[in-house]
Design a protein around this motif. Structure first.
Motif, PDB file in Angstrom:
ATOM      1  N   CYS A   1     -10.138  67.368  -6.586  1.00  0.00           N
ATOM      2  CA  CYS A   1     -10.925  66.376  -7.324  1.00  0.00           C
ATOM      3  C   CYS A   1     -10.683  66.489  -8.820  1.00  0.00           C
ATOM      4  O   CYS A   1     -10.609  65.474  -9.529  1.00  0.00           O
ATOM      5  N   MET A   2     -10.550  67.713  -9.308  1.00  0.00           N
ATOM      6  CA  MET A   2     -10.222  67.895 -10.727  1.00  0.00           C
ATOM      7  C   MET A   2      -8.883  67.253 -11.065  1.00  0.00           C
ATOM      8  O   MET A   2      -8.681  66.732 -12.162  1.00  0.00           O
ATOM      9  N   ALA A   3      -7.973  67.289 -10.101  1.00  0.00           N
ATOM     10  CA  ALA A   3      -6.650  66.706 -10.326  1.00  0.00           C
ATOM     11  C   ALA A   3      -6.724  65.203 -10.531  1.00  0.00           C
ATOM     12  O   ALA A   3      -5.788  64.608 -11.075  1.00  0.00           O
ATOM     13  N   ASP A   4      -7.827  64.576 -10.129  1.00  0.00           N
ATOM     14  CA  ASP A   4      -7.982  63.137 -10.354  1.00  0.00           C
ATOM     15  C   ASP A   4      -7.984  62.799 -11.845  1.00  0.00           C
ATOM     16  O   ASP A   4      -7.686  61.672 -12.239  1.00  0.00           O
ATOM     17  N   LEU A   5      -8.335  63.784 -12.679  1.00  0.00           N
ATOM     18  CA  LEU A   5      -8.287  63.582 -14.124  1.00  0.00           C
ATOM     19  C   LEU A   5      -6.854  63.384 -14.600  1.00  0.00           C
ATOM     20  O   LEU A   5      -6.615  62.855 -15.692  1.00  0.00           O
ATOM     21  N   ALA A   6      -5.910  63.829 -13.778  1.00  0.00           N
ATOM     22  CA  ALA A   6      -4.501  63.756 -14.153  1.00  0.00           C
ATOM     23  C   ALA A   6      -3.735  62.887 -13.150  1.00  0.00           C
ATOM     24  O   ALA A   6      -2.687  63.279 -12.643  1.00  0.00           O
ATOM     25  N   SER A   7      -4.288  61.719 -12.867  1.00  0.00           N
ATOM     26  CA  SER A   7      -3.561  60.793 -11.996  1.00  0.00           C
ATOM     27  C   SER A   7      -2.227  60.399 -12.631  1.00  0.00           C
ATOM     28  O   SER A   7      -1.292  59.981 -11.956  1.00  0.00           O
ATOM     29  N   SER A   8      -2.155  60.545 -13.948  1.00  0.00           N
ATOM     30  CA  SER A   8      -0.912  60.366 -14.697  1.00  0.00           C
ATOM     31  C   SER A   8      -1.054  61.150 -15.998  1.00  0.00           C
ATOM     32  O   SER A   8      -2.180  61.476 -16.410  1.00  0.00           O
ATOM     33  N   PRO A   9       0.045  61.477 -16.660  1.00  0.00           N
ATOM     34  CA  PRO A   9      -0.073  62.152 -17.961  1.00  0.00           C
ATOM     35  C   PRO A   9      -0.905  61.344 -18.955  1.00  0.00           C
ATOM     36  O   PRO A   9      -1.672  61.918 -19.742  1.00  0.00           O
ATOM     37  N   ALA A  10      -0.795  60.013 -18.927  1.00  0.00           N
ATOM     38  CA  ALA A  10      -1.579  59.184 -19.848  1.00  0.00           C
ATOM     39  C   ALA A  10      -3.067  59.279 -19.540  1.00  0.00           C
ATOM     40  O   ALA A  10      -3.903  59.316 -20.450  1.00  0.00           O
ATOM     41  N   ALA A  11      -3.406  59.330 -18.246  1.00  0.00           N
ATOM     42  CA  ALA A  11      -4.814  59.444 -17.862  1.00  0.00           C
ATOM     43  C   ALA A  11      -5.391  60.766 -18.340  1.00  0.00           C
ATOM     44  O   ALA A  11      -6.528  60.833 -18.832  1.00  0.00           O
ATOM     45  N   LEU A  12      -4.624  61.845 -18.203  1.00  0.00           N
ATOM     46  CA  LEU A  12      -5.086  63.144 -18.684  1.00  0.00           C
ATOM     47  C   LEU A  12      -5.240  63.129 -20.198  1.00  0.00           C
ATOM     48  O   LEU A  12      -6.199  63.702 -20.736  1.00  0.00           O
ATOM     49  N   ALA A  13      -4.333  62.484 -20.904  1.00  0.00           N
ATOM     50  CA  ALA A  13      -4.434  62.401 -22.367  1.00  0.00           C
ATOM     51  C   ALA A  13      -5.729  61.703 -22.774  1.00  0.00           C
ATOM     52  O   ALA A  13      -6.380  62.106 -23.752  1.00  0.00           O
ATOM     53  N   ARG A  14      -6.103  60.660 -22.030  1.00  0.00           N
ATOM     54  CA  ARG A  14      -7.374  59.981 -22.339  1.00  0.00           C
ATOM     55  C   ARG A  14      -8.554  60.919 -22.101  1.00  0.00           C
ATOM     56  O   ARG A  14      -9.499  60.975 -22.900  1.00  0.00           O
ATOM     57  N   SER A  15      -8.509  61.674 -21.006  1.00  0.00           N
ATOM     58  CA  SER A  15      -9.589  62.620 -20.720  1.00  0.00           C
ATOM     59  C   SER A  15      -9.698  63.667 -21.825  1.00  0.00           C
ATOM     60  O   SER A  15     -10.806  64.041 -22.245  1.00  0.00           O
ATOM     61  N   LEU A  16      -8.558  64.132 -22.321  1.00  0.00           N
ATOM     62  CA  LEU A  16      -8.569  65.127 -23.389  1.00  0.00           C
ATOM     63  C   LEU A  16      -9.081  64.545 -24.697  1.00  0.00           C
ATOM     64  O   LEU A  16      -9.690  65.254 -25.512  1.00  0.00           O
ATOM     65  N   ALA A  17      -8.860  63.252 -24.901  1.00  0.00           N
ATOM     66  CA  ALA A  17      -9.375  62.601 -26.105  1.00  0.00           C
ATOM     67  C   ALA A  17     -10.905  62.592 -26.084  1.00  0.00           C
ATOM     68  O   ALA A  17     -11.557  62.817 -27.127  1.00  0.00           O
ATOM     69  N   TYR A  18     -11.475  62.344 -24.918  1.00  0.00           N
ATOM     70  CA  TYR A  18     -12.936  62.403 -24.812  1.00  0.00           C
ATOM     71  C   TYR A  18     -13.430  63.843 -24.934  1.00  0.00           C
ATOM     72  O   TYR A  18     -14.498  64.096 -25.514  1.00  0.00           O
ATOM     73  N   LEU A  19     -12.661  64.795 -24.400  1.00  0.00           N
ATOM     74  CA  LEU A  19     -13.030  66.200 -24.540  1.00  0.00           C
ATOM     75  C   LEU A  19     -13.056  66.617 -26.002  1.00  0.00           C
ATOM     76  O   LEU A  19     -13.911  67.417 -26.417  1.00  0.00           O
ATOM     77  N   GLN A  20     -12.152  66.080 -26.797  1.00  0.00           N
ATOM     78  CA  GLN A  20     -12.134  66.402 -28.227  1.00  0.00           C
ATOM     79  C   GLN A  20     -13.460  66.013 -28.881  1.00  0.00           C
ATOM     80  O   GLN A  20     -13.989  66.753 -29.723  1.00  0.00           O
ATOM     81  N   ILE A  21     -14.011  64.879 -28.473  1.00  0.00           N
ATOM     82  CA  ILE A  21     -15.322  64.468 -28.991  1.00  0.00           C
ATOM     83  C   ILE A  21     -16.382  65.448 -28.539  1.00  0.00           C
ATOM     84  O   ILE A  21     -17.261  65.866 -29.316  1.00  0.00           O
ATOM     85  N   ASP A  22     -16.317  65.840 -27.255  1.00  0.00           N
ATOM     86  CA  ASP A  22     -17.299  66.791 -26.715  1.00  0.00           C
ATOM     87  C   ASP A  22     -17.284  68.107 -27.473  1.00  0.00           C
ATOM     88  O   ASP A  22     -18.316  68.766 -27.621  1.00  0.00           O
ATOM     89  N   LEU A  23     -16.116  68.505 -27.942  1.00  0.00           N
ATOM     90  CA  LEU A  23     -15.982  69.797 -28.612  1.00  0.00           C
ATOM     91  C   LEU A  23     -16.361  69.755 -30.092  1.00  0.00           C
ATOM     92  O   LEU A  23     -16.738  70.779 -30.670  1.00  0.00           O
ATOM     93  N   THR A  24     -16.260  68.594 -30.695  1.00  0.00           N
ATOM     94  CA  THR A  24     -16.471  68.509 -32.147  1.00  0.00           C
ATOM     95  C   THR A  24     -17.805  67.880 -32.539  1.00  0.00           C
ATOM     96  O   THR A  24     -18.216  68.003 -33.688  1.00  0.00           O
ATOM     97  N   ASP A  25     -18.463  67.219 -31.609  1.00  0.00           N
ATOM     98  CA  ASP A  25     -19.765  66.603 -31.874  1.00  0.00           C
ATOM     99  C   ASP A  25     -20.816  67.440 -31.151  1.00  0.00           C
ATOM    100  O   ASP A  25     -20.835  67.510 -29.920  1.00  0.00           O
ATOM    101  N   GLU A  26     -21.699  68.081 -31.902  1.00  0.00           N
ATOM    102  CA  GLU A  26     -22.656  69.018 -31.305  1.00  0.00           C
ATOM    103  C   GLU A  26     -23.584  68.355 -30.292  1.00  0.00           C
ATOM    104  O   GLU A  26     -24.026  68.997 -29.339  1.00  0.00           O
ATOM    105  N   ASP A  27     -23.920  67.098 -30.495  1.00  0.00           N
ATOM    106  CA  ASP A  27     -24.783  66.408 -29.533  1.00  0.00           C
ATOM    107  C   ASP A  27     -24.098  66.287 -28.175  1.00  0.00           C
ATOM    108  O   ASP A  27     -24.729  66.399 -27.124  1.00  0.00           O
TER     109      ASP A  27
END
Length: 203
Positions: free
Chosen positions: A91-117
């Motif tokens: 199921c975790m692999a669904d985040l990487a249905s393609s390299p582009a899909a994983l890049a989008r997930s990591l972009a949202y993770l960047q927000i999660d890591l830098t915005d304390e809320d």
């Protein structure tokens, strides 16, 4: 006379937001895109949530309990605790249905890591997930799938770290599908802890 606007629950809106996030990065995601996905107007979402950020914060807040429920549901579908772990990796692999899909997930993770809320919700989600993994590993020990001296808490941390890193290395090497890649890394981590079954001797 125009039709009355369709009413949707918060859960339906959050599901629509998640679907939109799988195809749009943070800079592309708008309330209009989420509204279109949910079948409502952007104005209706503004009235209910205030802004895109507020909507995504509520979505993030509900992710912790959602993860725990998701893993419990998977547990009911499999007799073996280790089978649940392997299903979770896929199921975790669904985040990487393609390299582009994983890049989008990591972009949202960047927000999660830098915005304390957002980060506090990420921390809550990760804590719940690690606890659920530890419970599965404890069940695997009790079921005789893992050796009795395995530490479920420590092993859960290693499994969590391995799967997260495995997503990144798959995106780099791109050898086969992400699900197979994650499954292989998970099996490598579990291998030293597996109970070795003795084969019956032939007479």
């Amino acid at each position: 006379m125009s039709p009355r606007p369709r009413k949707v629950t918060d859960e339906e809106v959050f599901a629509a937001a998640y679907r939109a996030m799988t195809r749009l990065g943070p800079g592309e995601l708008t309330l209009a895109e989420i509204a279109d996905e949910a079948g409502v107007t952007a104005g209706a979402l503004v009235q209910r949530f205030g802004s895109k950020r507020d909507l995504l914060l509520q979505l993030s807040e509900g992710a912790a309990e959602g993860n725990a429920t998701f893993i419990r549901d998977m547990r009911r579908q499999h007799r073996s605790p280790l089978a649940v772990l392997r299903a979770y990796a896929e199921c975790m692999a669904d985040l990487a249905s393609s390299p582009a899909a994983l890049a989008r997930s990591l972009a949202y993770l960047q927000i999660d890591l830098t915005d304390e809320d957002f980060r506090k919700h990420l921390l809550a989600q990760s804590t719940v997930t690690r606890r659920a993994l530890a419970e599965l590993l404890r069940e695997a020990i009790d079921a005789g799938e893992l050796v009795s001296d395995s530490d479920p808490g420590a092993l859960a941390k290693v499994v969590e770290t391995t799967l997260a890193g495995s997503l990144l290395t798959w995106a780099i090497y791109r050898e086969g599908g992400a699900a197979r890649w994650l499954r292989a890394d998970l099996d490598a981590v579990l291998a030293p802890h597996l109970v070795r079954r003795r084969r019956p001797r032939r007479s």
